[in-house]
Each structure stands twice: as C-alpha cells, then as structure tokens.
Motif scaffolding. Sequence first.
Motif, PDB file in Angstrom:
ATOM      1  N   UNK A 111      -5.403   3.442  -0.672  1.00  0.00           N
ATOM      2  CA  UNK A 111      -6.510   3.435   0.122  1.00  0.00           C
ATOM      3  C   UNK A 111      -7.092   1.855   0.350  1.00  0.00           C
ATOM      4  N   UNK A 112      -7.721   1.614   1.434  1.00  0.00           N
ATOM      5  CA  UNK A 112      -8.279   0.276   1.542  1.00  0.00           C
ATOM      6  C   UNK A 112      -7.306  -0.618   2.191  1.00  0.00           C
ATOM      7  N   UNK A 113      -5.946  -0.409   2.525  1.00  0.00           N
ATOM      8  CA  UNK A 113      -5.031  -1.082   3.076  1.00  0.00           C
ATOM      9  C   UNK A 113      -4.703  -1.030   4.677  1.00  0.00           C
ATOM     10  N   UNK A 114      -5.752  -0.834   5.338  1.00  0.00           N
ATOM     11  CA  UNK A 114      -5.830  -0.476   6.670  1.00  0.00           C
ATOM     12  C   UNK A 114      -4.929  -1.494   7.382  1.00  0.00           C
ATOM     13  N   UNK A 115      -5.189  -2.681   7.252  1.00  0.00           N
ATOM     14  CA  UNK A 115      -4.658  -3.874   7.756  1.00  0.00           C
ATOM     15  C   UNK A 115      -2.894  -4.093   7.644  1.00  0.00           C
ATOM     16  N   UNK A 116      -2.613  -3.370   6.387  1.00  0.00           N
ATOM     17  CA  UNK A 116      -1.288  -3.275   6.047  1.00  0.00           C
ATOM     18  C   UNK A 116      -0.574  -1.996   6.871  1.00  0.00           C
ATOM     19  N   UNK A 117      -1.392  -1.129   7.117  1.00  0.00           N
ATOM     20  CA  UNK A 117      -0.854   0.162   7.799  1.00  0.00           C
ATOM     21  C   UNK A 117      -0.680  -0.059   9.191  1.00  0.00           C
ATOM     22  N   UNK A 118      -1.742  -0.929   9.763  1.00  0.00           N
ATOM     23  CA  UNK A 118      -1.539  -1.300  11.326  1.00  0.00           C
ATOM     24  C   UNK A 118      -0.166  -2.199  11.428  1.00  0.00           C
ATOM     25  N   UNK A 119       0.067  -3.084  10.305  1.00  0.00           N
ATOM     26  CA  UNK A 119       1.077  -4.022  10.460  1.00  0.00           C
ATOM     27  C   UNK A 119       2.524  -3.235  10.248  1.00  0.00           C
ATOM     28  N   UNK A 167       5.324  -2.915  13.177  1.00  0.00           N
ATOM     29  CA  UNK A 167       6.797  -3.359  12.829  1.00  0.00           C
ATOM     30  C   UNK A 167       7.666  -2.120  13.087  1.00  0.00           C
ATOM     31  N   UNK A 168       7.547  -0.959  13.316  1.00  0.00           N
ATOM     32  CA  UNK A 168       8.057   0.089  13.578  1.00  0.00           C
ATOM     33  C   UNK A 168       8.002   1.415  12.678  1.00  0.00           C
ATOM     34  N   UNK A 169       7.248   1.510  11.671  1.00  0.00           N
ATOM     35  CA  UNK A 169       6.990   2.727  10.976  1.00  0.00           C
ATOM     36  C   UNK A 169       6.782   3.813  11.694  1.00  0.00           C
ATOM     37  N   UNK A 170       7.227   5.054  11.547  1.00  0.00           N
ATOM     38  CA  UNK A 170       6.981   6.297  12.309  1.00  0.00           C
ATOM     39  C   UNK A 170       5.843   7.087  12.073  1.00  0.00           C
ATOM     40  N   UNK A 171       5.620   7.023  10.626  1.00  0.00           N
ATOM     41  CA  UNK A 171       4.328   7.728   9.890  1.00  0.00           C
ATOM     42  C   UNK A 171       3.838   7.107   8.828  1.00  0.00           C
ATOM     43  N   UNK A 172       2.670   7.656   8.395  1.00  0.00           N
ATOM     44  CA  UNK A 172       2.065   7.047   7.478  1.00  0.00           C
ATOM     45  C   UNK A 172       1.237   8.132   6.546  1.00  0.00           C
ATOM     46  N   UNK A 173       1.347   7.775   4.822  1.00  0.00           N
ATOM     47  CA  UNK A 173       0.457   8.833   4.240  1.00  0.00           C
ATOM     48  C   UNK A 173      -0.199   7.819   3.311  1.00  0.00           C
TER      49      UNK A 173
END
Length: 121
Positions: free
Chosen positions: A85-93, A97-103
């Motif tokens: 949690x709390x890594x929203x900026x990283x998730x957007x990055x 960069x080309x990630x397909x999904x996030x959990x």
Amino acid sequence: MTKKKIVLAEDNSTLSLLLKFRLEKEGYELLMAEDGRKALDLIEKETPDLILTDIMMPFVSGLEVISHIRLKLDSDTPIIVFSSAGQEEMVIKAFNLGANDFMGKPFSPNELIIRVKRLLN
C-alpha cells in the motif's frame, strides 16, 4: 500439453512459497527468484508465459524488470506487479513501463489465480 511457465520474483519467501503451492496446484510451472537480478536471468533463460513481480526487491527493482522485458527483450509477455500500500506512484510507473495488471499487498491468492488465468488464456 506443456505446462505454462511463470516466473515469480518476490523477496518474501513465505508469500513466494504460498503462491508457488497455489499456482502449481492449478497446473502451472513456477520458477522462483528472490530478487530482480535472478528474475531477469530466469526470464532470459526460460522465456516464461507470464511474469509476477514485486516492485520493491533487492538489487534490481520490479520496475527495472518490467523495462528490461519490454525494451531490451522486446517481449510482450504478460506481467502482473505486486506492491504494498501507499506506492501509487510506483504502480503508475509500472503501468507506464508496460505492466499488464497490478495487485496491492496483501492480496488473495484466489484472486491472483483468476488474473493469471485471464492473462494466459
């Protein structure tokens, strides 16, 4: 039918083993890496069907793993990213960069399996 190969890059060994157990039960072959450097070695050697990677890892981060796969290897292998949690900026990055999904962690292994199946079918 050959098993689909998944590289799991995760430095939390408890979580890795849980996910390995659950995904192997579903019939996938799991290749484990406890840091990003090992993950990249495995990905280059094994050409997996799917990659699961944590963002925060020793040596090479999940973000570097994603950019290496997309840019250096020019591969469109599906990538699911984990992050605390709390890594929203990283998730957007990661998505940029080309990630397909996030959990977000902690997550349900059952939900992960649904997402894995969705990307592999």
